[in-house]
Scaffold this active site. Structure first.
Site, short mmCIF file in Angstrom:
data_model
loop_
_atom_site.label_atom_id
_atom_site.label_comp_id
_atom_site.label_asym_id
_atom_site.label_seq_id
_atom_site.Cartn_x
_atom_site.Cartn_y
_atom_site.Cartn_z
N LYS A 266 -6.89 -3.11 2.51
CA LYS A 266 -6.96 -2.94 3.97
C LYS A 266 -7.55 -1.59 4.36
O LYS A 266 -7.81 -0.73 3.53
CB LYS A 266 -5.56 -3.08 4.57
CG LYS A 266 -4.97 -4.48 4.46
CD LYS A 266 -3.62 -4.53 5.14
CE LYS A 266 -3.01 -5.93 5.03
NZ LYS A 266 -1.64 -5.95 5.57
N SER B 85 0.81 -1.22 0.00
CA SER B 85 0.00 0.00 0.00
C SER B 85 0.85 1.27 0.00
O SER B 85 1.97 1.29 0.51
CB SER B 85 -0.91 0.01 1.23
OG SER B 85 -0.14 -0.21 2.40
#
Length: 417
Positions: free
Chosen positions: A301, A109
């Protein structure tokens, strides 16, 4: 139990693995191979193996195996002398660094790590999302060619991006695009940072349906242009990221970040509040002892876009690449500007010996490949996957007949000067 007061013995550790979906699959993963060698746990050939953790963090503790099995954290708390007085005085009875190996098959990420003040308040307010109250400066040292996004591009590159990427203008608006193009050296640093923050926040905050539409246009345009000209490295990366994370805002945000490629033996370090994303390759990673991550793109997430956009420094320019400094003919040291850690990389050829001198702080050694002996108070035969804790004030002689490749993480030697 031996070695409890820094009497110079080496303690073997059993370490833990993380199977995040960005990891390399089965035996392709260096992490999987190290984990198997370290624990003799069979590798699942269909499972991704992403991270091998060495240290005291509760999210992935290492264990001391000497008689009873006890966590390294508990063992250090019982035997604080192993850390040395300087370390105990500064950080208490916990290891100040966390050591890892990463095997990256697809992008992690877009994220940043909070400074100490922000980490403390996030941990207090959202303990489930932010597991500790520590900051997390970190360094990645490439084992293979290693790719990352790191920090914001220079003003010049930002202007080129705005000029050549209509999809970004569509998101931030014509007026803001015009303001960016009109920025120059006469404008103060603060003004440039504010404009960058505003543009980045606009991109990261855009609605999901809008970003899906904008990215569809972008990918279609790049695929058409690929027939007519050679796409830039960044444009090729954008196509790759979109395949990994379709319709994800992080794909567009990548335009604003530096695309960094490390060769084996080069390292990249990141202070608190700096945006980054590791993209591909394998590395040794060291950081302050924390697992705090604030994510905002290229991830399924939990995302905290508002916190991320408000916490970043918005410093611009290409990050410093550490090449290491020579400690001895076989060892390079990587010393980022953080107190908590440094990393040594030692590659011993056949039939050679080297010494790691006694230092006032603890070390963790990882054997990456080959075999040999490490001698402190006694000989310890070591091979791939072995992880050893060395107490403060321990001199270690390393010898090999066949060749040995190892890494040492320790507290920054600047602290002991």
């Amino acid at each position: 139990m031996e070695g409890v007061n820094g009497d110079g013995s080496l303690i073997k550790l059993i370490c833990c693995v993380k199977n995040s979906d960005w990891g390399r699959i089965g035996r392709e993963s260096t992490v999987a191979r190290l984990y198997y060698s370290n624990t003799r746990t069979e590798i699942d050939l269909d499972q991704p193996y992403a991270e091998f953790w060495m240290g005291t963090h509760e999210s992935g503790p290492s264990y001391v195996v000497q008689g009873e099995k006890v966590t390294l954290k508990d063992w250090i708390e019982r035997n604080p002398g192993v850390l040395g007085d300087i370390v105990v005085k500064k950080w208490g009875t916990n290891l100040p660094f966390l050591f890892k190996v990463l095997s990256v098959a697809k992008a992690l990420s877009i994220q940043a790590h909070p400074d100490k003040d922000l980490a403390t308040s996030l941990h207090r307010e959202q303990p489930f999302a932010y597991k500790d109250d520590n900051h997390k400066p970190e360094m990645a040292l490439a084992l293979t060619e290693f790719e990352a996004l790191c920090g914001f591009v220079s003003l010049e590159e930002l202007k080129v991006t705005v000029k050549t990427t209509p999809e970004i203008v569509e998101v931030i608006g014509n007026a803001k695009a015009e303001q960016i193009l009109n920025l120059n050296e006469d404008h103060g640093e603060a003004e440039v940072r504010l404009m960058l923050q505003s543009a980045f926040t606009d991109i990261m905050s855009v609605r999901k349906d809008v970003i899906a539409e904008v990215l569809a246009k972008l990918i279609s345009r790049l695929n058409i242009e690929d027939q007519a000209r050679h796409l830039t490295d960044k444009e090729q990366l954008i196509l790759r990221l979109e395949k990994q994370y379709p319709a994800d805002v992080g794909v567009l945000a990548a335009y604003l970040l530096n695309y960094v490629k490390l060769n084996p033996g080069e390292a990249l370090y990141l202070g608190s509040n700096e945006p980054h994303a590791y993209l591909y390759g394998e590395s040794v990673e060291c950081m302050a002892n924390s697992d705090n991550v604030i994510r905002a793109g290229l991830t399924p997430k939990h995302r905290d876009v508002k916190i991320l956009c408000s916490m970043l420094t918005y410093r611009q320019g290409f990050p410093e690449i550490l090449k290491g400094t020579v400690v001895n003919p076989y060892t390079m040291r990587y010393l980022p500007p953080f107190d908590e850690f440094e990393v040594d990389r030692c590659i011993l050829p056949q039939q050679s010996t080297t010494v790691f001198p006694s230092i006032p702080g603890p070390s963790i050694f990882l054997v990456m490949g080959g075999e040999g002996t490490m001698t402190a108070s006694s000989d310890e035969v070591v091979a791939e996957g072995d992880v050893l804790f060395a107490s403060a004030n321990t001199k270690i002689t390393v010898a090999t007949l066949s060749g040995l490749h190892l890494y040492r993480a320790g507290v920054s030697s600047r602290l002991f000067e």
